[in-house]
Enzyme design. Sequence first.
Site, PDB file in Angstrom:
ATOM      1  N   THR A   1       2.142   6.928  -8.919  1.00 62.78           N
ATOM      2  CA  THR A   1       1.579   5.780  -8.194  1.00 62.78           C
ATOM      3  C   THR A   1       0.284   6.255  -7.534  1.00 62.78           C
ATOM      4  OG1 THR A   1       2.665   6.333  -6.131  1.00 62.78           O
ATOM      5  CG2 THR A   1       3.894   4.932  -7.635  1.00 62.78           C
TER       6      THR A   1
ATOM      7  N   GLU B   1       6.497   1.628 -11.044  1.00 66.62           N
ATOM      8  CA  GLU B   1       7.934   1.926 -11.105  1.00 66.62           C
ATOM      9  C   GLU B   1       8.694   1.003 -12.068  1.00 66.62           C
ATOM     10  OE1 GLU B   1       6.041   1.705  -8.435  1.00 66.62           O
ATOM     11  OE2 GLU B   1       6.619   3.103  -6.861  1.00 66.62           O
TER      12      GLU B   1
ATOM     13  N   LYS C   1       1.709  -9.814  11.369  1.00 62.13           N
ATOM     14  CA  LYS C   1       2.764 -10.391  12.203  1.00 62.13           C
ATOM     15  C   LYS C   1       2.151 -10.955  13.482  1.00 62.13           C
ATOM     16  CE  LYS C   1       7.391  -9.616  13.704  1.00 62.13           C
ATOM     17  NZ  LYS C   1       8.489  -8.726  13.995  1.00 62.13           N
TER      18      LYS C   1
ATOM     19  N   TRP D   1       5.024 -14.480  10.281  1.00 64.32           N
ATOM     20  CA  TRP D   1       4.247 -13.682   9.333  1.00 64.32           C
ATOM     21  C   TRP D   1       3.109 -14.508   8.743  1.00 64.32           C
ATOM     22  CZ3 TRP D   1       5.267  -8.706   9.389  1.00 64.32           C
ATOM     23  CH2 TRP D   1       6.547  -8.272   9.738  1.00 64.32           C
TER      24      TRP D   1
HETATM   25  P1  ADP Z   1      -0.720   1.321  -6.915  1.00 63.37           P
HETATM   26  O1  ADP Z   1      -1.839   0.340  -7.118  1.00 63.37           O
HETATM   27  O2  ADP Z   1      -0.362   1.572  -5.497  1.00 63.37           O
HETATM   28  O3  ADP Z   1      -0.740   2.494  -7.817  1.00 63.37           O
HETATM   29  P2  ADP Z   1       0.822  -0.201  -8.646  1.00 63.37           P
HETATM   30  O4  ADP Z   1      -0.305  -0.192  -9.609  1.00 63.37           O
HETATM   31  O5  ADP Z   1       2.155   0.196  -9.104  1.00 63.37           O
HETATM   32  O6  ADP Z   1       0.541   0.652  -7.412  1.00 63.37           O
HETATM   33  O7  ADP Z   1       0.810  -1.593  -7.927  1.00 63.37           O
HETATM   34  C1  ADP Z   1       1.963  -2.289  -7.575  1.00 63.37           C
HETATM   35  C2  ADP Z   1       1.716  -3.275  -6.484  1.00 63.37           C
HETATM   36  O8  ADP Z   1       0.590  -4.092  -6.754  1.00 63.37           O
HETATM   37  C3  ADP Z   1       2.842  -4.252  -6.314  1.00 63.37           C
HETATM   38  O9  ADP Z   1       3.900  -3.694  -5.574  1.00 63.37           O
HETATM   39  C4  ADP Z   1       2.166  -5.400  -5.599  1.00 63.37           C
HETATM   40  O10 ADP Z   1       2.058  -5.164  -4.208  1.00 63.37           O
HETATM   41  C5  ADP Z   1       0.788  -5.390  -6.183  1.00 63.37           C
HETATM   42  N1  ADP Z   1       0.664  -6.407  -7.227  1.00 63.37           N
HETATM   43  C6  ADP Z   1       0.734  -6.240  -8.558  1.00 63.37           C
HETATM   44  N2  ADP Z   1       0.539  -7.398  -9.208  1.00 63.37           N
HETATM   45  C7  ADP Z   1       0.357  -8.351  -8.261  1.00 63.37           C
HETATM   46  C8  ADP Z   1       0.111  -9.757  -8.280  1.00 63.37           C
HETATM   47  N3  ADP Z   1      -0.028 -10.428  -9.419  1.00 63.37           N
HETATM   48  N4  ADP Z   1       0.007 -10.386  -7.095  1.00 63.37           N
HETATM   49  C9  ADP Z   1       0.114  -9.725  -5.936  1.00 63.37           C
HETATM   50  N5  ADP Z   1       0.326  -8.413  -5.850  1.00 63.37           N
HETATM   51  C10 ADP Z   1       0.443  -7.716  -6.991  1.00 63.37           C
END
Ligand code: ADP
Length: 541
Positions: A184, A329, A437, A442
């Site tokens: 990640t 994940e 918050k 929220w």
């Molecule tokens: P990172 O960017 O931290 O490496 P990921 O690529 O795994 O992590 O991103 C996952 C996160 O991205 C999700 O848990 C969510 O918060 C956000 N996310 C992904 N797709 C969407 C979406 N279509 N709308 C809103 N949030 C999104």
Amino acid sequence: MLKGMMMDRQLSIPAVMDYAADVHPDRRIVSSTVEGGLHDQSYAQARDRIGQLAHALVAMGVRPGDRVATLAWNGYRHFELYYAVAGIGAVCHTINPRLFPDQIAWIIQHAADSVLCFDLTFLPLVSALRPRMPEGIRLVALTDAAHRPDLPDVAVYEDLLAGQPTRYDWPDLPEDTAAALCYTSGTTGAPKGALYSHRSSLMHAFSVVLGAPGSFGAGQRILPVVPLFHVNAWGLPYSAPLAATDLVFPGPRLDGASLWDLMQGQGVTAGWGVPTVWAGLIDEMRKRGAAPDRLHTLLIGGSAVAPAMIRALEVEFGIEVLHGWGMTELSPVGTVSRPVPGQDAEARIAARIPQGKRLFGVDLKIVAEDGAPLPKDGQAAGELLVRGPQVIAGYYNDPAATAKAFDEDGWFRTGDVARITPEGDLVIVDRTKDLIKSGGEWISSIDLENAAVSHPAVAMAAAIAVPHPKWDERPLLAVVLRAGAVVSEAEILAHMAQTMAKWQLPDEVAFVDAIPMTATGKMSKKDLRVQLKDHYATPRG
Ligand code: ADP
């Protein structure tokens, strides 16, 4: 229990390319290359090169279970590594080159990579990091002899393949053998590794084809802007060959003009990527007054797609938008919009604002703070948990992170807050850490951002929480204006008040030149909080 009487044949990643080469050998993999120009090969040719690469890796001493890292753009050599590395029982560890060098060094150490394959773009990065890499790590430049880099002890990819046999007798691996590793981005903490298996990768690939069938099939040409170096390009390296679909890889050039030209020149029918990339393409389409001729679908996810973007694509350019949600994940796609034929324009747009319906194999639930399940009534919002064969069961070599990641029934905590409608649409309210918050209620940063970018003068907006003595937190909105646009804070707030309650509106609008972005092309709230820290001192409201 009566056991089925079926063959015990295991799901296998290299079987995908054997299948593609047998069944639709002439489908193409086109790549815009780092060295310049286009490379074009068939699936049959790719299968042969994957066989050669497998022999080369074994000859280098790569053993089952070893991690072979990549620092590379979307291109055919990177694609070949996905298959050959997994095929010999090793693990293809994709690294995001946009991370900070310190993070990359940490990740390479944590994964204990034994080989690192890199595009020439990343030669300076690799040279700088070399002293901090595990001892004995072998370096492979993803290029040919004519472009051999000036660095000692670097093998050249095409030299390794030359003369190797094109058929590799793939070992019969148990389908839960590790095949790929992706960390990640540490958007909300230290990087954590998701270690995918042959089985999970294929289950995910099947589900993706079933969930977004319009992008696949003979005659379809899909352009993954979503990178091979992070989140497996949303599974496309596996699902496109399964579904007879051409792949058009953009290499390092991801600006709107380059994407437009590549899409037009190659007759691309679908593009998959994050919203920021498509914002660039939309600007380019407006400049040229047209979308690329054959482009009919954009699958957009990774962060929320603003209704204003959906409207521009659907109404101005007649391009179907599919909104997806997922995370590293989950292999990574969890949900995607399912088009309903016959809707008028407004209904089409409304249907694409939620993040879509779950893929087969991905179960969703939302829970209250005490863990009690919440109804899927479109009203209740709670933490989103998931489970399924394509969801991680733990983080790679990270018991502390693993211990926090699951509830007592083994569901994975996404860290997102969501609603689920009775029709099964997922509506992401926010990341838990980004919710604001205020006075016990929220406020969704995504809602604030969507409301702001629907103003024609606003190019980008990001909302963060500012500590407040009376209300706990209040929203602060950072806004980037379109070139040449002039608009006041009051005008933006008045516009937002059309769709948001007064108490939800930001106390302050900060006009900024740019919003910091993460390595995966998302707005970095972490960095924005630092950038705007002076605004915390004197909260208004
Ligand atoms: P990172 O960017 O931290 O490496 P990921 O690529 O795994 O992590 O991103 C996952 C996160 O991205 C999700 O848990 C969510 O918060 C956000 N996310 C992904 N797709 C969407 C979406 N279509 N709308 C809103 N949030 C999104």
